[in-house]
Write a protein that holds these residues in place. Sequence first.
Motif, PDB file in Angstrom:
ATOM      1  N   PRO A 174      -0.906   8.584  10.803  1.00 58.40           N
ATOM      2  CA  PRO A 174      -1.804   7.994   9.802  1.00 58.40           C
ATOM      3  C   PRO A 174      -3.277   8.244  10.049  1.00 58.40           C
ATOM      4  O   PRO A 174      -4.014   8.590   9.117  1.00 58.40           O
ATOM      5  N   ASN A 175      -3.763   8.074  11.278  1.00 56.10           N
ATOM      6  CA  ASN A 175      -5.193   8.225  11.527  1.00 56.10           C
ATOM      7  C   ASN A 175      -5.660   9.657  11.284  1.00 56.10           C
ATOM      8  O   ASN A 175      -6.769   9.891  10.769  1.00 56.10           O
TER       9      ASN A 175
ATOM     10  N   PHE B  22       5.295   8.715  10.510  1.00 49.19           N
ATOM     11  CA  PHE B  22       5.280   7.378  11.095  1.00 49.19           C
ATOM     12  C   PHE B  22       6.175   7.313  12.328  1.00 49.19           C
ATOM     13  O   PHE B  22       7.227   7.952  12.394  1.00 49.19           O
TER      14      PHE B  22
ATOM     15  N   SER C 184       6.716   4.013  13.097  1.00 52.39           N
ATOM     16  CA  SER C 184       7.293   2.768  12.590  1.00 52.39           C
ATOM     17  C   SER C 184       6.582   2.450  11.281  1.00 52.39           C
ATOM     18  O   SER C 184       5.500   2.984  11.003  1.00 52.39           O
TER      19      SER C 184
ATOM     20  N   GLU D 178       4.206   1.019   8.517  1.00 54.04           N
ATOM     21  CA  GLU D 178       2.815   0.575   8.661  1.00 54.04           C
ATOM     22  C   GLU D 178       2.334   0.031   7.323  1.00 54.04           C
ATOM     23  O   GLU D 178       2.231   0.767   6.342  1.00 54.04           O
ATOM     24  N   SER D 179       2.048  -1.251   7.272  1.00 55.60           N
ATOM     25  CA  SER D 179       1.620  -1.884   6.030  1.00 55.60           C
ATOM     26  C   SER D 179       0.145  -1.600   5.761  1.00 55.60           C
ATOM     27  O   SER D 179      -0.634  -1.351   6.680  1.00 55.60           O
TER      28      SER D 179
ATOM     29  N   LEU E 176      -1.285   0.937   4.388  1.00 56.55           N
ATOM     30  CA  LEU E 176      -1.792   2.307   4.498  1.00 56.55           C
ATOM     31  C   LEU E 176      -2.303   2.819   3.162  1.00 56.55           C
ATOM     32  O   LEU E 176      -3.319   3.524   3.113  1.00 56.55           O
TER      33      LEU E 176
ATOM     34  N   SER F 189       6.380   9.805   2.983  1.00 59.63           N
ATOM     35  CA  SER F 189       6.626   9.084   4.230  1.00 59.63           C
ATOM     36  C   SER F 189       7.688   9.791   5.048  1.00 59.63           C
ATOM     37  O   SER F 189       8.809  10.000   4.577  1.00 59.63           O
TER      38      SER F 189
ATOM     39  N   TYR G 293       9.597   9.910   8.987  1.00 57.95           N
ATOM     40  CA  TYR G 293       9.834   9.142  10.208  1.00 57.95           C
ATOM     41  C   TYR G 293      10.458  10.035  11.265  1.00 57.95           C
ATOM     42  O   TYR G 293      11.318  10.872  10.963  1.00 57.95           O
TER      43      TYR G 293
END
Length: 414
Positions: A296-297, A325, A327, A329-330, A332, A352, A354
Amino acid sequence: MRLLHTADWHLGQTFHQFERGYEHQRFLDWLLETLAAEEIDALLIAGDIFDNTNPSAVAQRQLYRFLAAAKQRLPRLDIVIIAGNHDSGGRLEAPVPLLEGFDITVIGHTTRDPAGAVELNRLVIPLHDSDGAIAAWCLAIPFLRPGDVPRVAIDGDPYLQGIKALYQQTMEWAVNRQKPGQAIIALGHCHMTGGQLSEESERRILIGGSEALPVSLFDPAMTYVALGHLHRAQRVGGQERVRYSGSPLPMSFAEIHYPHQVIRVDLEGGLLREIKPISIPRFVELLRVPAQPAPPNEVLDQLAALDLADAPLETQPYLEARVLFNSPESGLRTRIEAALDGKPVRFARIESNYRIETGRPGADNPQSLDELERLQPDEIFKKLHLQQYSTEPSSDLLEAFRELLLAPDEEANP
């Protein structure tokens, strides 16, 4: 004689909540100019005109304004339209009494005579050259549902055998009217064996691929076969004369690199002289950031660094953020929207992905939720079997699983 083959317009489609009327209109305007510049004698549209069976008034106006403009610009142009699996055959055929006066043929479904036989005469359409003489016969076969095909008393799937019988019968009807120097063209909307599906925008119609038809369905005497349904432009069965034109617009981010096109077909003396794909401009760009899924970052940093030229809303590119991800991540999406604030781009979706637990088959390949959603039940079964036993299920076991899926629910239907 010169034909133009196109399909899968999907007028009225929204792209991840964004209306696409601007793109469709740009395509129709481009198509009109192409018809004139290429001196086309007949336009063949192989189904999925609309994106759904109940298209909006705006989408319907786009179609009929285009048809009116095409006939005004090219009065001698023959136009043949068939319904696809996304279309309502009855809705498409509703204006037929009016369209027939403009030499526009629309076939939405098959009809039957009092004896119950399919009326073949309405499915075989004469196509005229620039001098007004019949240069080809077009077998206009729409997407066929079980009630559309002839009833055949032979072994095998009656639906698939009925499709084969209908193509054979219409071919015989055309041959009986064919004169020397006239070609026979097939126009169909179906899924052919070996056809490459779009990764996201087109799915199999029936489980197990049993709807797929063999290329041997098409008689060798057919000069060209113009197909619709699959969005990827391609030849079928290694035959140059059997082709999907593909969709004119990308229908998903997976189609970002597809060669969207229409196909020009030149005939001479009843023979195929040349097939020429004509590339369609990309009217609105697609962006996938980053090129490969990332944490994400990293994704947020790349989005914040985007430098795009200012543009009106309707021409701003669509953007897909590809996130890897560890896990869930809310929040985002809110962070992505903040990173894109003020940038001339339309944020469409998050892809998304995983990480799969290491030590199992496929662990090195992140699996996206979209990929899992696209899997058919039998494909999920095969993946789970491979993961559990390190081998694919036997054909007998797989067939038993498919029978179980198709069995009636006894508890729900006592």
